[in-house]
Scaffold this motif. Structure first.
Motif, PDB file in Angstrom:
ATOM      1  N   ALA A   1       0.837  -1.210   0.000  1.00  0.00           N
ATOM      2  CA  ALA A   1       0.000   0.000   0.000  1.00  0.00           C
ATOM      3  C   ALA A   1       0.868   1.253   0.000  1.00  0.00           C
ATOM      4  O   ALA A   1       0.564   2.227  -0.706  1.00  0.00           O
ATOM      5  CB  ALA A   1      -0.920  -0.004   1.214  1.00  0.00           C
ATOM      6  N   ASP A   2       1.957   1.234   0.757  1.00  0.00           N
ATOM      7  CA  ASP A   2       2.862   2.387   0.802  1.00  0.00           C
ATOM      8  C   ASP A   2       3.511   2.625  -0.558  1.00  0.00           C
ATOM      9  O   ASP A   2       3.597   3.767  -1.032  1.00  0.00           O
ATOM     10  CB  ASP A   2       3.929   2.163   1.872  1.00  0.00           C
ATOM     11  N   ILE A   3       3.939   1.565  -1.208  1.00  0.00           N
ATOM     12  CA  ILE A   3       4.556   1.692  -2.539  1.00  0.00           C
ATOM     13  C   ILE A   3       3.534   2.216  -3.545  1.00  0.00           C
ATOM     14  O   ILE A   3       3.857   3.062  -4.390  1.00  0.00           O
ATOM     15  CB  ILE A   3       5.150   0.346  -2.987  1.00  0.00           C
ATOM     16  N   GLU A   4       2.297   1.742  -3.449  1.00  0.00           N
ATOM     17  CA  GLU A   4       1.256   2.220  -4.364  1.00  0.00           C
ATOM     18  C   GLU A   4       1.011   3.721  -4.172  1.00  0.00           C
ATOM     19  O   GLU A   4       0.855   4.458  -5.144  1.00  0.00           O
ATOM     20  CB  GLU A   4      -0.047   1.442  -4.142  1.00  0.00           C
ATOM     21  N   ARG A   5       0.999   4.177  -2.923  1.00  0.00           N
ATOM     22  CA  ARG A   5       0.810   5.611  -2.665  1.00  0.00           C
ATOM     23  C   ARG A   5       1.966   6.427  -3.238  1.00  0.00           C
ATOM     24  O   ARG A   5       1.764   7.465  -3.864  1.00  0.00           O
ATOM     25  CB  ARG A   5       0.683   5.872  -1.159  1.00  0.00           C
ATOM     26  N   GLN A   6       3.184   5.954  -3.017  1.00  0.00           N
ATOM     27  CA  GLN A   6       4.351   6.676  -3.525  1.00  0.00           C
ATOM     28  C   GLN A   6       4.348   6.701  -5.049  1.00  0.00           C
ATOM     29  O   GLN A   6       4.655   7.731  -5.662  1.00  0.00           O
ATOM     30  CB  GLN A   6       5.633   6.020  -3.018  1.00  0.00           C
ATOM     31  N   THR A   7       3.998   5.593  -5.666  1.00  0.00           N
ATOM     32  CA  THR A   7       3.954   5.529  -7.127  1.00  0.00           C
ATOM     33  C   THR A   7       2.905   6.481  -7.683  1.00  0.00           C
ATOM     34  O   THR A   7       3.157   7.185  -8.667  1.00  0.00           O
ATOM     35  CB  THR A   7       3.659   4.087  -7.588  1.00  0.00           C
ATOM     36  N   ALA A   8       1.743   6.518  -7.051  1.00  0.00           N
ATOM     37  CA  ALA A   8       0.679   7.423  -7.504  1.00  0.00           C
ATOM     38  C   ALA A   8       1.129   8.876  -7.391  1.00  0.00           C
ATOM     39  O   ALA A   8       0.869   9.691  -8.285  1.00  0.00           O
ATOM     40  CB  ALA A   8      -0.594   7.196  -6.695  1.00  0.00           C
ATOM     41  N   ALA A   9       1.826   9.213  -6.314  1.00  0.00           N
ATOM     42  CA  ALA A   9       2.315  10.584  -6.146  1.00  0.00           C
ATOM     43  C   ALA A   9       3.349  10.928  -7.227  1.00  0.00           C
ATOM     44  O   ALA A   9       3.324  12.022  -7.798  1.00  0.00           O
ATOM     45  CB  ALA A   9       2.920  10.762  -4.756  1.00  0.00           C
ATOM     46  N   GLN A  10       4.258  10.003  -7.515  1.00  0.00           N
ATOM     47  CA  GLN A  10       5.270  10.251  -8.536  1.00  0.00           C
ATOM     48  C   GLN A  10       4.639  10.377  -9.917  1.00  0.00           C
ATOM     49  O   GLN A  10       5.039  11.234 -10.707  1.00  0.00           O
ATOM     50  CB  GLN A  10       6.309   9.122  -8.537  1.00  0.00           C
ATOM     51  N   ILE A  11       3.657   9.548 -10.205  1.00  0.00           N
ATOM     52  CA  ILE A  11       2.978   9.633 -11.501  1.00  0.00           C
ATOM     53  C   ILE A  11       2.270  10.974 -11.625  1.00  0.00           C
ATOM     54  O   ILE A  11       2.298  11.608 -12.681  1.00  0.00           O
ATOM     55  CB  ILE A  11       2.001   8.456 -11.679  1.00  0.00           C
ATOM     56  N   SER A  12       1.652  11.427 -10.542  1.00  0.00           N
ATOM     57  CA  SER A  12       0.964  12.720 -10.558  1.00  0.00           C
ATOM     58  C   SER A  12       1.952  13.860 -10.826  1.00  0.00           C
ATOM     59  O   SER A  12       1.667  14.759 -11.627  1.00  0.00           O
ATOM     60  CB  SER A  12       0.249  12.944  -9.229  1.00  0.00           C
ATOM     61  N   GLU A  13       3.100  13.818 -10.171  1.00  0.00           N
ATOM     62  CA  GLU A  13       4.117  14.850 -10.383  1.00  0.00           C
ATOM     63  C   GLU A  13       4.622  14.827 -11.831  1.00  0.00           C
ATOM     64  O   GLU A  13       4.789  15.879 -12.459  1.00  0.00           O
ATOM     65  CB  GLU A  13       5.296  14.632  -9.428  1.00  0.00           C
ATOM     66  N   MET A  14       4.859  13.633 -12.351  1.00  0.00           N
ATOM     67  CA  MET A  14       5.341  13.519 -13.725  1.00  0.00           C
ATOM     68  C   MET A  14       4.289  14.030 -14.710  1.00  0.00           C
ATOM     69  O   MET A  14       4.627  14.687 -15.700  1.00  0.00           O
ATOM     70  CB  MET A  14       5.700  12.061 -14.042  1.00  0.00           C
ATOM     71  N   GLN A  15       3.013  13.754 -14.429  1.00  0.00           N
ATOM     72  CA  GLN A  15       1.940  14.213 -15.309  1.00  0.00           C
ATOM     73  C   GLN A  15       1.877  15.740 -15.309  1.00  0.00           C
ATOM     74  O   GLN A  15       1.712  16.362 -16.364  1.00  0.00           O
ATOM     75  CB  GLN A  15       0.592  13.624 -14.852  1.00  0.00           C
ATOM     76  N   LYS A  16       2.025  16.339 -14.140  1.00  0.00           N
ATOM     77  CA  LYS A  16       2.014  17.809 -14.057  1.00  0.00           C
ATOM     78  C   LYS A  16       3.180  18.406 -14.838  1.00  0.00           C
ATOM     79  O   LYS A  16       3.011  19.389 -15.568  1.00  0.00           O
ATOM     80  CB  LYS A  16       2.069  18.262 -12.598  1.00  0.00           C
ATOM     81  N   ALA A  17       4.360  17.821 -14.677  1.00  0.00           N
ATOM     82  CA  ALA A  17       5.535  18.324 -15.393  1.00  0.00           C
ATOM     83  C   ALA A  17       5.352  18.160 -16.904  1.00  0.00           C
ATOM     84  O   ALA A  17       5.676  19.077 -17.676  1.00  0.00           O
ATOM     85  CB  ALA A  17       6.788  17.573 -14.927  1.00  0.00           C
ATOM     86  N   TYR A  18       4.811  17.047 -17.317  1.00  0.00           N
ATOM     87  CA  TYR A  18       4.570  16.794 -18.745  1.00  0.00           C
ATOM     88  C   TYR A  18       3.554  17.799 -19.291  1.00  0.00           C
ATOM     89  O   TYR A  18       3.770  18.375 -20.360  1.00  0.00           O
ATOM     90  CB  TYR A  18       4.065  15.362 -18.929  1.00  0.00           C
ATOM     91  N   ASP A  19       2.469  18.001 -18.567  1.00  0.00           N
ATOM     92  CA  ASP A  19       1.457  18.971 -19.011  1.00  0.00           C
ATOM     93  C   ASP A  19       2.043  20.376 -19.112  1.00  0.00           C
ATOM     94  O   ASP A  19       1.740  21.121 -20.046  1.00  0.00           O
ATOM     95  CB  ASP A  19       0.259  18.973 -18.058  1.00  0.00           C
ATOM     96  N   GLY A  20       2.899  20.730 -18.155  1.00  0.00           N
ATOM     97  CA  GLY A  20       3.543  22.042 -18.194  1.00  0.00           C
ATOM     98  C   GLY A  20       4.441  22.200 -19.415  1.00  0.00           C
ATOM     99  O   GLY A  20       4.428  23.248 -20.076  1.00  0.00           O
ATOM    100  N   ARG A  21       5.210  21.158 -19.717  1.00  0.00           N
ATOM    101  CA  ARG A  21       6.086  21.220 -20.892  1.00  0.00           C
ATOM    102  C   ARG A  21       5.286  21.304 -22.190  1.00  0.00           C
ATOM    103  O   ARG A  21       5.644  22.058 -23.091  1.00  0.00           O
ATOM    104  CB  ARG A  21       7.007  19.999 -20.931  1.00  0.00           C
ATOM    105  N   ILE A  22       4.215  20.542 -22.259  1.00  0.00           N
ATOM    106  CA  ILE A  22       3.372  20.580 -23.463  1.00  0.00           C
ATOM    107  C   ILE A  22       2.763  21.968 -23.627  1.00  0.00           C
ATOM    108  O   ILE A  22       2.736  22.516 -24.742  1.00  0.00           O
ATOM    109  CB  ILE A  22       2.263  19.502 -23.387  1.00  0.00           C
ATOM    110  N   ALA A  23       2.272  22.555 -22.539  1.00  0.00           N
ATOM    111  CA  ALA A  23       1.684  23.898 -22.620  1.00  0.00           C
ATOM    112  C   ALA A  23       2.728  24.922 -23.063  1.00  0.00           C
ATOM    113  O   ALA A  23       2.431  25.802 -23.886  1.00  0.00           O
ATOM    114  CB  ALA A  23       1.103  24.290 -21.264  1.00  0.00           C
TER     115      ALA A  23
END
Length: 144
Positions: free
Chosen positions: A59-81
């Motif tokens: 469960a802890d690894i799943e939470r950390q992975t979800a947080a990292q994916i969210s951060e990567m998605q934000k960075a990707y969206d920012g670069r695309i914009a």
């Protein structure tokens, strides 16, 4: 009488020895049974504990992975914009250049002789700019 007493004493000592052997065997069996119960209980609780730890870690690894994916998605969206904004500004600049060339072309047509080569040069430049504009639009579409 002494023979009878000796026989009674011998019989009673045999009986005591047999009773001790039975008690000794019973105590040994009870002792082994208690140890087996303790070992079995220890193994059961160890298995339950490791399963619980595994669930917690998963469960802890799943939470950390979800947080990292969210951060990567934000960075990707920012670069695309940012890239989209850059391409939009480049397209706007190219449109301005095309408009300026169209004005020059119109002016050149109005002022040129029928034999002049200036209009052909302007058409060539205009076509090149249009090609660049189309390439930028295609790149922007790919990014979207």
């Amino acid at each position: 009488m002494s023979e009878i007493t000796l026989e009674t004493t011998a019989a009673s000592s045999r009986q005591v020895a047999n009773t001790r052997k039975k008690r000794s065997k019973t105590a040994l069996i009870v002792f082994i049974f208690v140890w087996l119960v303790l070992i079995g209980g220890g193994l059961t609780f160890a298995k339950l504990y490791t399963d619980q730890m595994q669930r917690d870690i998963t469960a802890d690894i799943e939470r950390q992975t979800a947080a990292q994916i969210s951060e990567m998605q934000k960075a990707y969206d920012g670069r695309i914009a940012k890239m989209e904004t850059t391409y939009q500004s480049e397209i706007t600049q190219l449109k301005e250049k095309v408009d300026a060339l169209n004005e020059l072309l119109t002016f050149a047509k109005d002022n040129a002789d029928t034999k002049t080569d200036n209009s052909n040069k302007l058409y060539t430049q205009l076509n090149e700019v249009k090609k660049q504009l189309d390439e930028l639009k295609k790149s922007l579409d790919v990014l979207k």
